[in-house]
Design an enzyme around this catalytic site. Sequence first.
Site, mmCIF file in Angstrom:
data_model
loop_
_atom_site.group_PDB
_atom_site.id
_atom_site.type_symbol
_atom_site.label_atom_id
_atom_site.label_comp_id
_atom_site.label_asym_id
_atom_site.label_seq_id
_atom_site.Cartn_x
_atom_site.Cartn_y
_atom_site.Cartn_z
ATOM 1 C CG ASP A 108 -1.913 1.192 1.290
ATOM 2 O OD1 ASP A 108 -2.593 1.122 0.311
ATOM 3 O OD2 ASP A 108 -2.080 1.929 2.479
ATOM 4 C CD GLU A 144 -2.394 2.794 -3.130
ATOM 5 O OE1 GLU A 144 -3.315 4.121 -3.634
ATOM 6 O OE2 GLU A 144 -1.670 2.524 -1.861
#
Length: 642
Positions: A312, A363
């Site tokens: 992330d 991401e």
Amino acid sequence: MQTNEYLELETEDAIKRFHSGENFYSQHVFGYHQEDQDGETGFVFRVWAPNAQQIWLVGTFNDWDESLPMEKNEVYGYWEVFTGKPSENDLYKYKVRQADGRVVYKIDPFAIAFEKRPDNAAVIHHVPEKKWKDGLWYGRKKRSNFFQRPINIYEVHASSWKHHEDGTPYSFADLKEELIPYVKKMGYTHIEFMPLMEHPLGASWGYQLIGYFALSSYYGKPEEFQDFVEACHKENIGVFVDWVPGHCCINDDALPKYDGTPQFEYENPDRAANIRWGSVNFDLGKPEVQSFLISSALFWLEMYHIDGIRVDAVSSMLYLDYDDGPWEPNHEGGNRNYEGYYFLQKLNAVVKLAHPEVIMIAEESSSDTQITGLIESGALGFDYKWNMGWMNDVLDFYKMDPAFRKDHFNLITFSFMYMMQENYILPLSHDEVVHGKRSLMHKMWGDRYKQFSQLRNLYTYMIAHPGKKLLFMGSEWGQFLEWKYDEGLEWRDLDDPMNNSMQHFTTSLNALYKEQPALWELEESYDTISIIDADNRNDSVLSFIRKSKKKKDFLIIILNMTPVERQDFPIGVPYQGSYKEIWNTEMQEFGGTWKEHNPDQLTEEVPFKEYPYRIKTVVPALGALILQPDKIKIPRKRPSAK
């Protein structure tokens, strides 16, 4: 040499490697471990806190008092204590007198279990050694190239997929019985979970962690998640997990200022503070932090047999000016965070060396750094990158009144210009259905019927566009309400015929995706696609071809972005013959009005764009078609002259 001396040598070597940033199994030396010392069976607890003045092990086994002081190893800065007291399910913390004399109760950074939030003491829990029964799954993975295989991901927030009647969320024991059959029925290839590691606040969705080695007690016991993954593999479903190595929870009893100094975080307070998310940034250049984080990644891959990790917030680790606060340029005067850059390369190198079949996903929202590809070429070494640009452009387009789409047609065609710059996943994720952004269904223009028509059009476009796929839970049937992290999905929607038909549509589309090699076999190359017409702004109809390794196996995709049915619409085709409609988003079974498919179309010897032949068909209003060659003549190549 006595056993204790061997243990001491092994411990010293492991801690040396931890301090050099090369111990990728540091949980084997830190945390608690059962050992025999001088004929007594007990536990050794170790914690790294070089600048603490004193640490005590406290817990339910000693009434949280100071009866178990830990001893410091002055050379390597860790503390340890041996005790025979703790037993299964006992709770514990470390009582730390920090560098400035302040006394704080801290969590164990290496704990594998915690009590249920809002409490956060670590739990003594021994996970039985599992005899895994997913060998067939692993064998297939090692023999296949995932770049040339279908990947269609169902993104799940584990505690809000479904709730019991009393409002309590499902555990992984529950999810094993219901989520796996559902995902299999829907035809997804993988499940991706938002972070499962321990976190104190449900509103963070798991993205502000305290326990990097602990399955959140909110979801059940570690062995339940092991059983869940094994059951997925038996049904040919892969499992990905989100992981957050850039920043951690700011709570005083967690990792920040652990020994009273910037131990896990950057010394520069501006770099340590993550203002945007109210958290603390890890010092990714510190060797001990690298050992800690990479150990966490390998732990989840090996402890739970997961098939991939989605890292992330990669941008926040790559750029010094990513956050909202003050920042200082690097030594070259730029905004590159070299510590983060090299940490991510190291992470991917270590993971791929140990587990080449694991899929690493980033991401990441910028275009200034090559994310996927070989580290030797300067890339970070990820296998896939979320295509945030595609997602933003496409959703902006589908929200728009069709009367204005002709002026913004590039929003759905621009991605064709850069689609091979990275290996992409096309995400319609949780981030797009919260905080007032509205659900995917609610974003669509028009009345309810037109919203469903456009949602079917959008999903067909996503499946047909080069790149792997990801859809957030509830979007598969067009849930109208935004996602709520503390409630189950609106399953009662499925009592509505339109939602039920939408779910059937998604199931059928997922099956089509897996059945058609043209949609995934050549995705590493521009050979996978040929554009028929991306310039028809006035009609707002997009058409292109997806191709497989076999010349005769290709698909023609036609997307009508207006509420106007297009009669006798011309489409260029490469070969003479007939073409059969295999997909029409406006069929009655999907919630549309069409009772029958368009008839097979015969080619006309009339050039269209760059194609020698054309066909004509009816394209439904706001509809999408997929055509397949039925009986075509592919010219043989003439032998070259000798």
